[in-house]
Design a protein around this motif. Structure first.
Motif, short mmCIF file in Angstrom:
data_model
loop_
_atom_site.label_atom_id
_atom_site.label_comp_id
_atom_site.label_asym_id
_atom_site.label_seq_id
_atom_site.Cartn_x
_atom_site.Cartn_y
_atom_site.Cartn_z
N ALA A 193 0.84 -1.21 0.00
CA ALA A 193 0.00 0.00 0.00
C ALA A 193 0.88 1.26 0.00
O ALA A 193 0.59 2.23 -0.70
CB ALA A 193 -0.93 -0.02 1.21
N HIS A 194 1.95 1.21 0.79
CA HIS A 194 2.87 2.35 0.84
C HIS A 194 3.50 2.61 -0.53
O HIS A 194 3.59 3.75 -0.99
CB HIS A 194 3.96 2.07 1.89
N LEU A 195 3.91 1.54 -1.20
CA LEU A 195 4.51 1.70 -2.53
C LEU A 195 3.48 2.22 -3.53
O LEU A 195 3.78 3.07 -4.36
CB LEU A 195 5.10 0.36 -3.00
N ALA A 196 2.26 1.73 -3.42
CA ALA A 196 1.20 2.20 -4.33
C ALA A 196 1.00 3.70 -4.15
O ALA A 196 0.88 4.45 -5.13
CB ALA A 196 -0.09 1.42 -4.09
N ALA A 197 0.99 4.14 -2.88
CA ALA A 197 0.82 5.57 -2.62
C ALA A 197 1.99 6.38 -3.17
O ALA A 197 1.83 7.55 -3.53
CB ALA A 197 0.67 5.80 -1.11
N ALA A 198 3.16 5.75 -3.24
CA ALA A 198 4.35 6.42 -3.78
C ALA A 198 4.41 6.29 -5.31
O ALA A 198 5.39 6.70 -5.92
CB ALA A 198 5.61 5.84 -3.14
N GLY A 199 3.41 5.66 -5.90
CA GLY A 199 3.35 5.56 -7.36
C GLY A 199 4.05 4.32 -7.91
O GLY A 199 4.31 4.23 -9.11
N VAL A 200 4.35 3.36 -7.04
CA VAL A 200 5.06 2.15 -7.49
C VAL A 200 4.09 0.98 -7.51
O VAL A 200 3.54 0.58 -6.48
CB VAL A 200 6.24 1.81 -6.54
N GLU A 201 3.90 0.43 -8.70
CA GLU A 201 3.01 -0.72 -8.83
C GLU A 201 3.79 -2.00 -8.56
O GLU A 201 4.91 -2.16 -9.04
CB GLU A 201 2.45 -0.73 -10.27
N THR A 202 3.21 -2.89 -7.76
CA THR A 202 3.88 -4.17 -7.45
C THR A 202 2.93 -5.32 -7.78
O THR A 202 1.78 -5.09 -8.15
CB THR A 202 4.26 -4.23 -5.96
N GLY A 203 3.43 -6.56 -7.64
CA GLY A 203 2.58 -7.72 -7.90
C GLY A 203 2.73 -8.74 -6.78
O GLY A 203 3.65 -8.65 -5.96
N VAL A 204 1.83 -9.70 -6.74
CA VAL A 204 1.94 -10.81 -5.78
C VAL A 204 1.80 -12.11 -6.57
O VAL A 204 0.79 -12.32 -7.25
CB VAL A 204 0.86 -10.73 -4.68
N HIS A 205 2.84 -12.94 -6.51
CA HIS A 205 2.85 -14.20 -7.27
C HIS A 205 3.17 -15.37 -6.38
O HIS A 205 4.31 -15.62 -6.10
CB HIS A 205 3.86 -14.10 -8.42
N TYR A 206 2.11 -15.96 -5.85
CA TYR A 206 0.71 -15.77 -6.20
C TYR A 206 -0.06 -15.56 -4.90
O TYR A 206 0.31 -16.12 -3.89
CB TYR A 206 0.19 -16.97 -6.99
N PRO A 207 -1.15 -14.78 -4.93
CA PRO A 207 -1.86 -14.48 -3.68
C PRO A 207 -2.51 -15.71 -3.06
O PRO A 207 -2.80 -15.73 -1.87
CB PRO A 207 -2.92 -13.45 -4.11
N SER A 208 -2.70 -16.76 -3.87
CA SER A 208 -3.31 -17.97 -3.34
C SER A 208 -2.67 -19.17 -4.03
O SER A 208 -2.62 -19.22 -5.26
CB SER A 208 -4.81 -17.91 -3.64
#
Ligand SMILES: *Cc1c(COP(=O)(O)O)cnc(C)c1O
Length: 396
Positions: A310-325
């Motif tokens: 969330a902090h990175l998103a607010a700073a304009g950095v898009e991230t990913g999760v591989h894999y959330p499940s």
């Protein structure tokens, strides 16, 4: 264009997780010339570029054959079909993978036997593979996840002991090596995806089967093309699963750039290692000694993953999760009968892993910006005594 805005002492930019446009723009003329040439020839299905790309990709991987197919999941399914693995057989697959690995086994008619992974390199755990082998097991599918090979020493040994086939899922490992051997040439069959965001990606779907076996090559050729041995002679119940000529034309251009692109990913990774080294709250990627890593993903682990994200998103950095499940928690695979707790390593990882942006076009300023935001989140701003990287940028 990146939006640049000042924030405290540092410069933050909007940094996307992948940037296919930047890659296309860097090779636009080569790609459009190749596509136009293919379109002028009108050999849209199994045309000249498919044969040429198969030849070039086989050389790149180091196998006698490379067969272009419709997608990565089709490469896996056709590999199983060509080995006559179907109903009644069991195939060992990892819990932490893209679901396509498991769906390909289901599509073949065989039963996927899910096994947990290693906590640091994300490959199939050899001890657990050994325990999962039964009298019905026919094959193991090691997935070279994130861009590095599984523990192939152990997996090849288990396969040999029990007479099993090894089908490598190399969809995330184009050009990665294990003991100097290129992924896709280590087991009986290698399977690749050319989904646009892979290290080697088409402008659409595509896949490849690599092998040294004359028989597998012949069968994959037939099964991908309605089971034909010659025109209108259908010798096996095949299907339509071919690589398009236009995609092959694009992929031929991109394959020429792949070594330099993988090297650029490696340089981004080096910068992350350098700039995140002293952040104790995160675990950086681990590369097994036998491997060269092509960093399809740069995956860090932290207990505070969601907050950091969330902090990175607010700073304009898009991230990913591989894999959330992990795959066994997906509704589509409920019938396999697993539940929470079945594969504790994959389950724990799904809550800890975060994929940071990594691609050949990612610049040093962007990596610094990402690392600055991460350090800020954990309360470790750049040490006044250590050189702020912006003071001495190394070109990448
Ligand atoms: C992308 C991917 C696939 C599937 O490839 P498609 O071309 O999308 O069918 C299979 N396995 C893994 C590990 C992947 O990352």
């Amino acid at each position: 264009m990146y939006v640049i805005r000042a924030r405290s002492e540092s410069i933050f930019m909007d940094i996307p997780f992948t940037n296919l446009r930047a890659q296309f723009l860097s090779i636009e003329q080569e790609v459009t010339a190749a596509v136009t040439a293919a379109m002028r020839r009108c050999d849209y299905v199994l045309g000249e570029d498919v044969a040429a790309f198969e030849e070039e990709f086989g050389k790149f991987v180091g196998t006698k054959y490379a067969l272009g197919v419709a997608s990565g999941v089709e490469a896996l399914r056709l590999a199983l079909v060509a080995l006559d693995i179907g109903a009644g057989a069991e195939v060992i697959v990892p819990a932490n993978t893209f679901i396509a690995t498991v769906l390909a086994v289901e599509a073949s008619g065989a039963h996927p036997v899910v096994v947990d992974c290693t906590p640091d390199t994300y490959g199939l755990s050899p001890e657990l593979v050994e325990r999962a082998v039964t009298g019905r097991t026919r094959a193991i599918i090691p997935v070279h996840l994130m861009g590095q090979a599984c523990d192939m020493d152990q997996i090849l040994r288990i396969a040999e002991t029990h007479g099993l086939r090894v089908i490598e899922d190399a969809a995330q490992a184009h050009g990665a090596t294990w003991q100097g051997r290129t992924c896709g040439s280590i087991g009986d069959i290698g399977c690749f995806s050319f989904y646009p965001s892979k290290n080697l990606g088409a402008c659409g779907d595509g896949g490849m089967v690599t092998t040294n076996s004359d028989q597998v090559a012949r069968l994959v050729r037939q099964f991908r093309h309605y089971g034909q041995s010659a025109e209108y002679e259908h010798v096996v119940p095949g299907w339509n699963s071919r690589l398009d000529t236009i995609q092959a034309a694009v992929l031929r251009v991109k394959l020429r750039h792949l070594p330099e692109w993988n090297a650029a990913r490696g340089r981004c990774a080096e910068l992350y290692f350098q700039f995140l080294d002293e952040v104790p709250e995160i675990a950086l990627p681990v590369t097994a000694a036998a491997n060269t890593h092509v960093y399809h993903r740069f995956v860090i682990q932290t207990e505070r993953r969601d907050g950091l994200r969330a902090h990175l998103a607010a700073a304009g950095v898009e991230t990913g999760v591989h894999y959330p499940s992990p795959v066994h928690m997906q509704k589509a695979l409920k019938h396999l009968g697993h539940s929470r707790g079945s594969f504790p390593v994959a389950e724990a990882l799904s809550g800890r892993m975060l994929s940071l942006p990594i691609y050949p076009e990612l610049g040093i300023r962007e990596v610094i910006s990402i690392c600055t935001a991460i350090r800020e989140y954990f309360g470790h701003p750049w040490d006044a005594h250590s050189d702020h990287p912006a003071e001495s940028p190394q070109p990448i």
